[in-house]
Design an enzyme around this catalytic site. Structure first.
Site, mmCIF file in Angstrom:
data_model
loop_
_atom_site.group_PDB
_atom_site.id
_atom_site.type_symbol
_atom_site.label_atom_id
_atom_site.label_comp_id
_atom_site.label_asym_id
_atom_site.label_seq_id
_atom_site.Cartn_x
_atom_site.Cartn_y
_atom_site.Cartn_z
ATOM 1 C CG HIS A 44 8.265 1.747 4.415
ATOM 2 N ND1 HIS A 44 8.665 3.107 3.894
ATOM 3 C CD2 HIS A 44 6.905 1.852 4.458
ATOM 4 C CE1 HIS A 44 7.811 3.811 4.983
ATOM 5 N NE2 HIS A 44 6.520 3.492 4.733
ATOM 6 C CG ASP A 97 5.343 7.129 5.901
ATOM 7 O OD1 ASP A 97 5.426 5.665 5.892
ATOM 8 O OD2 ASP A 97 5.296 7.798 5.230
ATOM 9 C CG ASP A 146 3.917 2.145 6.306
ATOM 10 O OD1 ASP A 146 4.217 3.238 6.929
ATOM 11 O OD2 ASP A 146 3.615 1.774 5.168
ATOM 12 C CG HIS A 156 5.024 11.740 2.882
ATOM 13 N ND1 HIS A 156 4.036 11.327 1.812
ATOM 14 C CD2 HIS A 156 5.638 9.816 2.964
ATOM 15 C CE1 HIS A 156 3.536 9.476 1.351
ATOM 16 N NE2 HIS A 156 4.648 9.390 2.639
ATOM 17 C CD GLU A 172 5.897 2.668 1.188
ATOM 18 O OE1 GLU A 172 4.653 2.364 0.784
ATOM 19 O OE2 GLU A 172 6.587 3.371 1.569
ATOM 20 C CD GLU A 173 7.471 6.971 1.838
ATOM 21 O OE1 GLU A 173 7.053 7.033 0.770
ATOM 22 O OE2 GLU A 173 7.127 6.781 3.146
HETATM 23 N N1 BES Z 1 2.450 4.608 4.729
HETATM 24 C C1 BES Z 1 1.763 5.326 3.751
HETATM 25 C C2 BES Z 1 0.980 5.525 2.984
HETATM 26 C C3 BES Z 1 0.051 5.547 4.081
HETATM 27 C C4 BES Z 1 -0.634 7.095 4.459
HETATM 28 C C5 BES Z 1 -1.140 4.892 4.087
HETATM 29 C C6 BES Z 1 -1.323 6.849 4.587
HETATM 30 C C7 BES Z 1 -1.842 5.521 4.974
HETATM 31 C C8 BES Z 1 -2.705 6.371 4.625
HETATM 32 C C9 BES Z 1 3.570 5.117 2.520
HETATM 33 O O1 BES Z 1 4.556 5.279 3.231
HETATM 34 C C10 BES Z 1 3.088 5.405 1.540
HETATM 35 O O2 BES Z 1 3.259 7.166 1.564
HETATM 36 N N2 BES Z 1 2.583 4.889 0.705
HETATM 37 C C11 BES Z 1 2.705 5.813 -0.671
HETATM 38 C C12 BES Z 1 2.447 5.167 -2.617
HETATM 39 C C13 BES Z 1 3.750 4.296 -2.424
HETATM 40 C C14 BES Z 1 3.793 3.207 -3.345
HETATM 41 C C15 BES Z 1 5.476 5.060 -2.956
HETATM 42 C C16 BES Z 1 1.564 7.296 -0.789
HETATM 43 O O3 BES Z 1 0.671 6.715 0.208
HETATM 44 O O4 BES Z 1 1.664 8.530 -1.278
HETATM 45 ZN ZN ZN Z 2 5.271 7.404 3.170
#
Ligand code: BES
Ligand code: ZN
Length: 345
Positions: A152, A169, A231, A309, A203-204
């Site tokens: 993403h 990220d 990712d 983040h 994605e976020e």
């Molecule tokens: N890269 C993250 C997911 C992640 C975080 C994987 C930490 C492994 C370790 C992804 O960009 C993300 O932030 N996903 C969201 C959920 C999504 C459905 C919005 C999250 O994890 O809060």
């Molecule tokens: Zn993220």
């Protein structure tokens, strides 16, 4: 108003601000507003099996040509936008920069005849930052299968209006798969089946870009054989062993086994099984649409980068940010493409 689905609950309508606040509280959810019918065309998840890797003669020479040079330059630039938030102006600008970089890599590395098999396209979204799809057509006239490699492109801060360099990220995954693409086309890769590289928007925002793309493929009955998500590929936590995290929840078990075999055969580091515990990245959209998908990440979930983040998700935050670690993931993506799409002479 957005339709938001919390794990195991019926979807609820809420405003964009309520959605942001929910996220900031650490609640995990999908935004299904524009893809409420995702997966409804399939009665059951498709089942498929994957062969053991056997194309070392094709894969290994390409792995030797992969480099940290491009990824380093590209990620310096890509993480310099104030934010790549999907609803922001700089999110749109970063997407346009990425698109032009992909076109440049294609022009500089693909032979004239290979270029005829390649298309670089935007997949438009209503919010401004488009997803990007690069396709290398397969040479087969009978096999309509496609192999998808994804990352993403968007970033976010826990408070989306604050700066979000998003180096790990998912700037890392974005440049990781670009280097894999560069290596493949520079080697004059002629896949039997089509191979696509996807850079998803939003994605976020709750997997918005990948849900839109997966929905379009489902509606057109596109035969996606396998999807592999990259990712976060850069972080090696101090004092830990360098390894590939293989996510085992919300994925296809057979494709995940296949990825383990690729790590054993082609990478210099071992894998460790790990879980997100929720639908944490774009592989989940493909799974929901009924396609086999997998997710490989920088480490176990526990040892992953805790600066994401935030304004600290930067290349230069610490020596735990590793371009040589990222390179292992470019190798994995190259192996995935060649082993599953085949090589026609
Ligand atoms: N890269 C993250 C997911 C992640 C975080 C994987 C930490 C492994 C370790 C992804 O960009 C993300 O932030 N996903 C969201 C959920 C999504 C459905 C919005 C999250 O994890 O809060
Ligand atoms: Zn993220």
């Amino acid at each position: 108003m957005r339709l938001v689905e919390l794990e195991g609950q019926s979807p609820v309508w809420m405003s964009e601000l309520e959605k942001i606040k929910l996220k900031a509280k650490g609640v995990n959810f999908l935004d299904i507003t524009d893809a409420q019918d995702l997966g409804l065309q399939f009665k059951a998840l498709r089942t498929s099996s994957f062969p053991s890797p056997n194309a070392a003669d094709k894969v290994e020479p390409i792995l030797k040509t992969l480099s940290t040079k491009g990824p380093e330059e590209n990620l310096k630039k890509f993480s310099s936008f104030r934010t790549r938030y999907y609803r922001s102006d700089t999110g749109r600008e970063s997407q346009q920069w990425l698109l032009s970089k992909i076109s440049e890599v294609t022009a500089d590395n693909a032979s004239k005849s290979l270029r005829k098999l390649i298309s670089v396209k935007e997949f438009p979204h209503s919010w401004g930052q488009n997803s990007i799809i690069v396709r290398i057509n397969g040479t087969s006239t009978s096999d309509d299968g496609v192999v998808v490699i994804g990352a993403h492109q968007d970033s976010t801060n826990m408070w989306p209006f604050l700066p979000a360099p998003g180096a790990d990220d998912d700037g890392s995954g974005s440049v990781t798969i670009l280097e894999a693409y560069r290596g493949l086309i520079a080697a004059d890769f002629r896949p039997v089946r089509a191979v696509e590289f996807h850079w998803y928007s939003a994605e976020e925002g709750g997997l918005l870009g990948s849900q839109a793309v997966a929905k379009a493929y489902e509606i057109s009955s596109t035969n996606v054989l396998a999807m592999s998500q990259f990712d976060m590929t850069a972080w090696v936590k101090r004092g830990t062993r360098e390894e590939v995290g293989i996510i085992t929840d919300f994925v296809d078990p057979d494709l995940t086994t296949f990825n383990k075999e690729l790590v054993d055969k082609y990478l210099n580091i071992p894998y460790v099984e790990t879980k997100c515990g929720y639908a944490c990245s774009d592989h989940a959209s493909w799974r929901k649409a009924g396609y086999p998908s997998s997710f490989t990440i920088e480490s176990s979930f526990e040892n992953s980068n805790k600066n994401i983040h935030s304004v600290n998700d930067r290349i230069d935050i610490s020596d735990e940010f590793s371009f040589s670690h990222m390179l292992e993931f470019s190798k994995l993506a190259v192996a995935f493409a060649v082993e599953l799409a085949g090589w026609s002479e």
